[in-house]
Design a protein around this motif. Structure first.
Motif, PDB file in Angstrom:
ATOM      1  N   MET A   1       1.761   3.091  -2.607  1.00 52.31           N
ATOM      2  CA  MET A   1       0.535   2.688  -3.251  1.00 52.31           C
ATOM      3  C   MET A   1       0.870   2.151  -4.636  1.00 52.31           C
ATOM      4  SD  MET A   1      -2.710   5.055  -4.311  1.00 52.31           S
ATOM      5  CE  MET A   1      -1.830   6.098  -5.429  1.00 52.31           C
ATOM      6  N   GLN A   2       0.215   1.063  -4.987  1.00 52.73           N
ATOM      7  CA  GLN A   2       0.450   0.502  -6.313  1.00 52.73           C
ATOM      8  C   GLN A   2      -0.846  -0.093  -6.854  1.00 52.73           C
ATOM      9  OE1 GLN A   2       3.453  -2.364  -5.304  1.00 52.73           O
ATOM     10  NE2 GLN A   2       1.991  -4.007  -4.994  1.00 52.73           N
ATOM     11  N   GLU A   3      -0.965  -0.081  -8.176  1.00 52.03           N
ATOM     12  CA  GLU A   3      -2.111  -0.729  -8.796  1.00 52.03           C
ATOM     13  C   GLU A   3      -2.055  -2.212  -8.447  1.00 52.03           C
ATOM     14  OE1 GLU A   3      -4.141  -0.979 -13.165  1.00 52.03           O
ATOM     15  OE2 GLU A   3      -2.998   0.823 -12.650  1.00 52.03           O
ATOM     16  N   SER A   4      -3.226  -2.821  -8.247  1.00 57.13           N
ATOM     17  CA  SER A   4      -3.271  -4.194  -7.757  1.00 57.13           C
ATOM     18  C   SER A   4      -4.285  -5.040  -8.504  1.00 57.13           C
ATOM     19  CB  SER A   4      -3.617  -4.194  -6.264  1.00 57.13           C
ATOM     20  OG  SER A   4      -3.830  -5.504  -5.799  1.00 57.13           O
ATOM     21  N   PHE A  71      -6.214  -0.890  -6.204  1.00 53.43           N
ATOM     22  CA  PHE A  71      -4.944  -0.409  -5.673  1.00 53.43           C
ATOM     23  C   PHE A  71      -4.740  -1.016  -4.296  1.00 53.43           C
ATOM     24  CE2 PHE A  71      -6.525   2.751  -8.579  1.00 53.43           C
ATOM     25  CZ  PHE A  71      -5.395   3.106  -9.317  1.00 53.43           C
TER      26      PHE A  71
END
Length: 135
Positions: A1-4, A71
């Motif tokens: 998971m990553q900030e998007s 995210f």
């Protein structure tokens, strides 16, 4: 998971579409397989595309993002925000939203959104008691 930032930007396009009545962009912003938009009023659940499009068609409705953070993981994305929802008569309400988006080709599109209003628990209990006695 990553900030998007891409998911955040897709949410901002949704807000812009509602605010500026961008019915012409609805299919670019909302997935053809969108499941639901849950509003703040009791029973306010929209599951059909015509109902979802209504927010884009209603003159004077605004949705102003204030703290959107998106995210992503794979083809799924989600965003949280605390937007201001404006009504045609000039009034409005501060609300919260969690939205789910899906990557469809190169674009992120809205699949589901759930809006809520933060109300202290004791006030909710009192309101619900009033509502049930009125039935």
């Amino acid at each position: 998971m990553q900030e998007s930032s891409a998911v955040t930007d897709a949410w901002l396009r949704f807000c812009d579409g509602v605010t500026h009545g961008r019915v012409d962009r609805f299919d670019d912003i909302v997935s053809k397989e969108a499941t639901s938009i849950v509003g703040t009023a009791p029973g306010e659940v929209v599951t059909d595309r015509a109902g979802m499009r209504f927010g884009f068609e209603t003159e004077g409705v605004t949705l102003t993002s204030r703290r959107a953070v998106g995210f992503e993981e794979g083809s799924l994305g989600w965003v949280t925000d605390e937007p201001r929802f404006g009504f045609p008569d000039g009034t409005g309400m501060d609300c919260r939203v969690t939205a789910v988006l899906r990557k469809e080709g190169p674009a992120w599109r809205l699949v589901h959104a759930h809006f809520s209003v933060g109300v202290p628990d004791d006030e909710v209990v009192s309101l619900q008691q009033r509502w049930s006695s009125a039935r």
